[in-house]
Design a protein around this motif. Structure first.
Motif, PDB file in Angstrom:
ATOM      1  N   ILE A 281       0.857  -1.186   0.000  1.00  0.00           N
ATOM      2  CA  ILE A 281       0.000   0.000   0.000  1.00  0.00           C
ATOM      3  C   ILE A 281       0.892   1.234   0.000  1.00  0.00           C
ATOM      4  O   ILE A 281       1.927   1.264   0.669  1.00  0.00           O
ATOM      5  CB  ILE A 281      -0.912  -0.002   1.232  1.00  0.00           C
ATOM      6  N   VAL A 282       0.508   2.240  -0.766  1.00  0.00           N
ATOM      7  CA  VAL A 282       1.240   3.504  -0.757  1.00  0.00           C
ATOM      8  C   VAL A 282       0.373   4.549  -0.093  1.00  0.00           C
ATOM      9  O   VAL A 282      -0.829   4.668  -0.371  1.00  0.00           O
ATOM     10  CB  VAL A 282       1.650   3.939  -2.184  1.00  0.00           C
ATOM     11  N   LEU A 283       0.965   5.279   0.826  1.00  0.00           N
ATOM     12  CA  LEU A 283       0.285   6.385   1.517  1.00  0.00           C
ATOM     13  C   LEU A 283       1.010   7.667   1.120  1.00  0.00           C
ATOM     14  O   LEU A 283       2.227   7.751   1.248  1.00  0.00           O
ATOM     15  CB  LEU A 283       0.335   6.160   3.034  1.00  0.00           C
ATOM     16  N   ARG A 284       0.260   8.662   0.622  1.00  0.00           N
ATOM     17  CA  ARG A 284       0.892   9.877   0.141  1.00  0.00           C
ATOM     18  C   ARG A 284      -0.046  11.061   0.311  1.00  0.00           C
ATOM     19  O   ARG A 284      -1.249  10.908   0.529  1.00  0.00           O
ATOM     20  CB  ARG A 284       1.284   9.746  -1.327  1.00  0.00           C
ATOM     21  N   ARG A 285       0.507  12.239   0.205  1.00  0.00           N
ATOM     22  CA  ARG A 285      -0.325  13.447   0.257  1.00  0.00           C
ATOM     23  C   ARG A 285      -1.129  13.571  -1.034  1.00  0.00           C
ATOM     24  O   ARG A 285      -0.655  13.179  -2.118  1.00  0.00           O
ATOM     25  CB  ARG A 285       0.526  14.694   0.469  1.00  0.00           C
ATOM     26  N   VAL A 286      -2.320  14.120  -0.919  1.00  0.00           N
ATOM     27  CA  VAL A 286      -3.155  14.383  -2.090  1.00  0.00           C
ATOM     28  C   VAL A 286      -3.747  15.762  -1.938  1.00  0.00           C
ATOM     29  O   VAL A 286      -3.755  16.361  -0.857  1.00  0.00           O
ATOM     30  CB  VAL A 286      -4.280  13.318  -2.246  1.00  0.00           C
ATOM     31  N   ALA A 287      -4.253  16.294  -3.022  1.00  0.00           N
ATOM     32  CA  ALA A 287      -4.846  17.624  -3.010  1.00  0.00           C
ATOM     33  C   ALA A 287      -6.083  17.608  -2.117  1.00  0.00           C
ATOM     34  O   ALA A 287      -6.933  16.727  -2.238  1.00  0.00           O
ATOM     35  CB  ALA A 287      -5.217  18.048  -4.426  1.00  0.00           C
ATOM     36  N   PRO A 288      -6.227  18.593  -1.210  1.00  0.00           N
ATOM     37  CA  PRO A 288      -7.397  18.625  -0.324  1.00  0.00           C
ATOM     38  C   PRO A 288      -8.647  19.048  -1.068  1.00  0.00           C
ATOM     39  O   PRO A 288      -8.576  19.584  -2.158  1.00  0.00           O
ATOM     40  CB  PRO A 288      -6.992  19.656   0.739  1.00  0.00           C
TER      41      PRO A 288
END
Length: 464
Positions: free
Chosen positions: A457-464
């Motif tokens: 699984i990849v956890l990353r920032r995304v656009a709010p």
């Protein structure tokens, strides 16, 4: 290369990867069944086609990410064209009433326009909007009226995947003066004021993941992902494709059996160092030409990018670690290191949900004691500000609902800054990675599923 050209290149590559995802073999990750954005476009086009039987049809997509907007609009228009409805993309500012897109669609001769807003909602990629006719009644005079048909609400959702998260990566803002990117060619930019993080499946592994690591094995500026199981070492590309496999079954077994699959893996100067607790020896592996080859065997367990060595405690899923400048506070399950611009930090996972956060590793002593952490614990810079966050899974062996908590750099005991639910499985391994050329890092998680398989699984920032 300018940021605009770089973004356009990334969009082209990602759109191409999404379009080809259906042709990938099953071993190459969840994208093999079609990427999330591709599936969303197909379902969206099907809804539009069911309500607008005459083309040409236009599509306008708005979202927090311009790259996602272009990708979804392009794929949806292509699917409409495949259905004989002459799909076309309407580029227009995201005005609140989409009036600019409507006018441009009418001028282009479109018979109808789909106005869609796309965003991430609780792990789902959602596209919602409406379909309206753009044909102008000749008898309306200077005030054009819309036809009653087609007119419909559009509402489609699919489970987000790693490709979708990459497209939704939070946009950067103003440049930081006098700085450059990691390869010295692109300007580094400041992190956004608000950051949302989300998780999605990058790849599926047919057995339990014993360890995860990441590093740039092919010197292209982007990390490869290394997953170690009982039987093999698997190298994955940043998009989840399998690049290489190495069989571990030829190594001699450890003198005393270990119950749980556990291993240590790290990338040392572009090579993979791994040592499974069920094996008597480890290996240093060199990657090249789509294969892994043994550079040499290892008698000690590599930790902290090779700066610290350890030994497995016979029959147990812990190891002892010692170094000239630092020694672990006790037997440990795993250890992760964050190398920042001003200091190096380490986090150590100890038995019983305990651990240590060593700021200024390796010369800072045993570090700050932390508690309530799980097997999937690592340090990573999720927002690109240069300071590490600590991410950890549930401390429970079998949680009812798995989640990853992310704590900001600071005194232990404060509430987590983010909490990210994990859809299925137990997170048993973690590692930081640079899966793109941005300053922010991603977090890799190894989740065990009830059927004996695993997910990366990849956890990353995304656009709010």
């Amino acid at each position: 290369m300018s940021r605009a050209r770089a973004a356009a290149r990334v969009a082209t590559v990602l759109i191409g990867a999404l379009a080809l995802a259906g042709a990938a073999p099953p071993a190459q990750g969840p994208a093999a069944a079609g990427g999330a954005v591709e599936r969303l476009a197909q379902q969206l086009a099907a809804e539009i086609a069911a309500r607008a039987t005459e083309g040409p049809l236009a599509v306008h997509v708005s979202s927090p990410s311009p790259v996602l907007s272009r990708a979804l609009a392009t794929l949806t228009a292509a699917e409409l064209s495949r259905r004989g409805l002459g799909g076309m993309v309407m580029d227009a500012p995201d005005a609140p009433d989409a009036s600019i897109a409507e006018g441009r669609a009418r001028d282009a001769g479109a018979r109808a326009l789909a106005r869609v807003d796309a965003r991430l909602e609780k792990g789902m990629l959602a596209a919602r909007g409406d379909l309206l006719g753009t044909w102008v009644n000749f008898w309306s005079g200077r005030s054009p009226t819309r036809p009653p048909q087609p007119a419909a609400m559009l509402d489609v959702t699919v489970e987000a995947d790693a490709h979708a998260l990459a497209l939704l990566a939070a946009p950067v803002t103003a440049p930081i003066a006098g700085t450059t990117g990691g390869n010295g060619t692109a300007p580094v930019t400041a992190p956004p004021a608000k950051v949302q993080i989300a998780a999605a499946v990058l790849a599926r592994i047919p057995s339990s993941i014993a360890a995860l690591a990441a590093g740039d094995l092919d010197r292209d500026g982007v990390d490869e992902v290394v997953a170690v199981t009982d039987d093999e070492v698997v190298v994955l590309a940043a998009d989840g494709r399998v690049l290489a496999r190495h069989d571990l079954r030829g190594l001699p077994a450890a003198s005393v059996a270990v119950r749980d699959p556990i291993a240590a893996a790290t990338v040392v100067q572009g090579q993979v160092a791994c040592f499974h607790a069920r094996k008597a020896r480890g290996e240093l592996l060199a990657y090249g030409g789509g294969a892994l080859r043994v550079a040499r065997e290892l008698e000690e367990v590599p930790l902290a990018h090779g700066a610290i060595s350890g030994k497995w405690v016979p029959g147990e899923n812990v190891l002892s670690a010692e170094g000239r400048r630092w020694s672990a506070p006790g037997p440990l399950h795993s250890m992760a290191v964050f190398e920042g611009a001003t200091r190096t930090d380490a986090v150590v996972v100890l038995p019983g949900g305990a651990g240590a956060w060593v700021r200024g590793f390796p010369g800072a002593g045993a570090g700050e004691a932390i508690s309530g952490i799980g097997a999937g614990t690592a340090l990573f810079d999720v927002d690109g500000d240069g300071a590490p966050e600590l991410a950890t899974s549930s401390a429970s062996y079998a949680p009812d609902a798995e989640e990853v908590r992310v704590f900001a750099d600071g005194p232990w005991g404060l509430p987590p800054k983010w909490t990210v639910p994990i859809a299925r499985g137990r997170v048993m391994a973690a590692a930081a990675a640079h899966l793109d050329h941005e300053r922010a890092q991603q977090l890799l998680l190894g989740a065990w599923l009830p059927d004996g398989t695993s997910e990366v699984i990849v956890l990353r920032r995304v656009a709010p």
